[in-house]
Design a protein around this motif. Structure first.
Motif, PDB file in Angstrom:
ATOM      1  N   THR A  75       2.215   1.728  -3.400  1.00  0.00           N
ATOM      2  CA  THR A  75       1.178   2.232  -4.296  1.00  0.00           C
ATOM      3  C   THR A  75       0.909   3.709  -4.073  1.00  0.00           C
ATOM      4  O   THR A  75       0.726   4.475  -5.024  1.00  0.00           O
ATOM      5  CB  THR A  75      -0.124   1.435  -4.094  1.00  0.00           C
ATOM      6  OG1 THR A  75       0.135   0.042  -4.297  1.00  0.00           O
ATOM      7  CG2 THR A  75      -1.196   1.889  -5.069  1.00  0.00           C
ATOM      8  N   GLN A  76       0.881   4.116  -2.803  1.00  0.00           N
ATOM      9  CA  GLN A  76       0.677   5.532  -2.495  1.00  0.00           C
ATOM     10  C   GLN A  76       1.801   6.394  -3.059  1.00  0.00           C
ATOM     11  O   GLN A  76       1.564   7.466  -3.622  1.00  0.00           O
ATOM     12  CB  GLN A  76       0.596   5.719  -0.972  1.00  0.00           C
ATOM     13  CG  GLN A  76      -0.704   5.241  -0.356  1.00  0.00           C
ATOM     14  CD  GLN A  76      -1.877   6.103  -0.773  1.00  0.00           C
ATOM     15  OE1 GLN A  76      -2.620   5.750  -1.679  1.00  0.00           O
ATOM     16  NE2 GLN A  76      -2.032   7.238  -0.128  1.00  0.00           N
TER      17      GLN A  76
ATOM     18  N   LEU B  87       1.301   6.645  -6.699  1.00  0.00           N
ATOM     19  CA  LEU B  87       0.196   7.539  -7.021  1.00  0.00           C
ATOM     20  C   LEU B  87       0.630   8.998  -6.922  1.00  0.00           C
ATOM     21  O   LEU B  87       0.250   9.827  -7.758  1.00  0.00           O
ATOM     22  CB  LEU B  87      -0.979   7.278  -6.069  1.00  0.00           C
ATOM     23  CG  LEU B  87      -2.221   8.154  -6.264  1.00  0.00           C
ATOM     24  CD1 LEU B  87      -2.799   7.967  -7.659  1.00  0.00           C
ATOM     25  CD2 LEU B  87      -3.276   7.822  -5.212  1.00  0.00           C
TER      26      LEU B  87
ATOM     27  N   TYR C 234       0.826  -1.203   0.000  1.00  0.00           N
ATOM     28  CA  TYR C 234       0.000   0.000   0.000  1.00  0.00           C
ATOM     29  C   TYR C 234       0.863   1.257   0.000  1.00  0.00           C
ATOM     30  O   TYR C 234       0.592   2.224  -0.710  1.00  0.00           O
ATOM     31  CB  TYR C 234      -0.914  -0.010   1.221  1.00  0.00           C
ATOM     32  CG  TYR C 234      -1.776   1.232   1.367  1.00  0.00           C
ATOM     33  CD1 TYR C 234      -2.884   1.420   0.565  1.00  0.00           C
ATOM     34  CD2 TYR C 234      -1.454   2.199   2.306  1.00  0.00           C
ATOM     35  CE1 TYR C 234      -3.672   2.552   0.692  1.00  0.00           C
ATOM     36  CE2 TYR C 234      -2.233   3.337   2.443  1.00  0.00           C
ATOM     37  CZ  TYR C 234      -3.346   3.507   1.631  1.00  0.00           C
ATOM     38  OH  TYR C 234      -4.118   4.635   1.762  1.00  0.00           O
TER      39      TYR C 234
END
Length: 297
Positions: free
Chosen positions: A89-90, A93, A86
């Protein structure tokens, strides 16, 4: 007879069987209390069971605790792996967003056709004589509402603002009989196919999309969205699904019947799309009908 009674073992066996049957019969009677022998036997058996049960439960509890600890360890390990993924992914992003901003600056496209600020509003009035044409919502110019702003629901596009007062606004629906109400639309597929939503068939309760290039392969089941090119409606808002495709009277272009995604008869809460880009007088604008044949008035 003397021989029979001389066999003491046989006599003892018979007496024992008789006593046993009598005890069984006595035990099977409906009673509210146990007799003394039964109480003694039950207490002794219960005590023995407790001696074995408590250690067994203790050992079982220890085993279950160990198993729970092992499962918790494995679960924590999986959760840590997910948290790491996560976090990655952050971070990715954030990089994508930064790149998006840079690319917009490069191409000088600071206004996205998809961007808009939703103004939540409630339907407060609907004239029965104009049930399919217009409705009134509880947001007006004091809330930032302006004429020609698109109006949508969670299901899809329903119309646009045609009159804005300080505290209320009038919305004209896609199901209106106003032949000058047109929407620049796009059919989602391998390639973008453009056309205009022009008219509403009251009998079949379907929208009519016209001026579709006949060279494109338009099929039943395709999704239709707003193209964002008309200057009013943001790009990508769902309008409906194609149910039938045919050609126009001259055979030069195609037309499609579209089942609306939104239910025009059951409207209570709607959103007014306040576009961040500048609204122009395009196909959706309604002020250029005299300049081009495909413009909306």
């Amino acid at each position: 007879m003397p021989r029979f009674f001389s066999n003491k073992r046989l006599i003892i066996l018979l007496v024992g069987v008789i006593v046993l049957v009598a005890l069984i019969a006595f035990s099977l009677r409906d009673r509210n209390h146990s007799n003394l022998p039964e109480q003694v036997v039950k207490d002794v058996v219960g005590f023995g069971q407790s001696l074995f049960t408590k250690p067994a439960h203790f050992v079982t509890g220890i085993i279950e605790n160990i198993d729970t600890m092992l499962n918790t360890y494995e679960e924590n390990k999986r959760l840590k792996e997910r948290l790491d993924a996560y976090a990655a992914t952050q971070a990715e992003l954030v990089d994508v967003k930064a790149d998006n901003v840079k690319l917009r600056e490069i191409v000088k496209k600071l206004d996205d056709l998809r961007e808009y600020e939703p103004i939540q509003s409630t339907v407060i009035s609907r004239n029965p004589d104009q049930w399919e044409d217009k409705l009134i919502v509880d947001k007006g110019t004091t809330d930032g509402v302006e004429v020609n702003m698109a109006v949508i629901t969670a299901q899809g596009l329903i119309g646009k603002v045609v009159l804005a007062n300080p505290f209320t606004s009038t919305v004209e629906l896609l199901s209106t009989e106003n032949i000058n109400f047109r929407v620049a639309a796009m059919i989602a597929g391998e390639e973008e196919i453009f056309g205009l939503i022009e008219g509403f068939d009251r009998q079949s309760r379907q929208l009519i999309m016209k001026r579709i290039d006949s060279s494109f392969d338009v099929k039943k089941g395709m999704q239709v969205t707003s193209s964002g090119l008309g200057g009013i409606f943001p790009k990508g808002i769902l309008i409906g699904e194609i149910t039938e495709v045919s050609t126009d009277d001259y055979g030069l272009t195609k037309l499609a019947y579209i089942r609306p995604a939104a239910n025009f008869s059951m409207l209570d809460h709607v959103m007014i799309a306040k576009r961040s880009s500048i609204v122009i007088d395009g196909t959706d604008g309604g002020n250029t009908a005299d300049t081009e044949g495909d413009d909306e008035s």
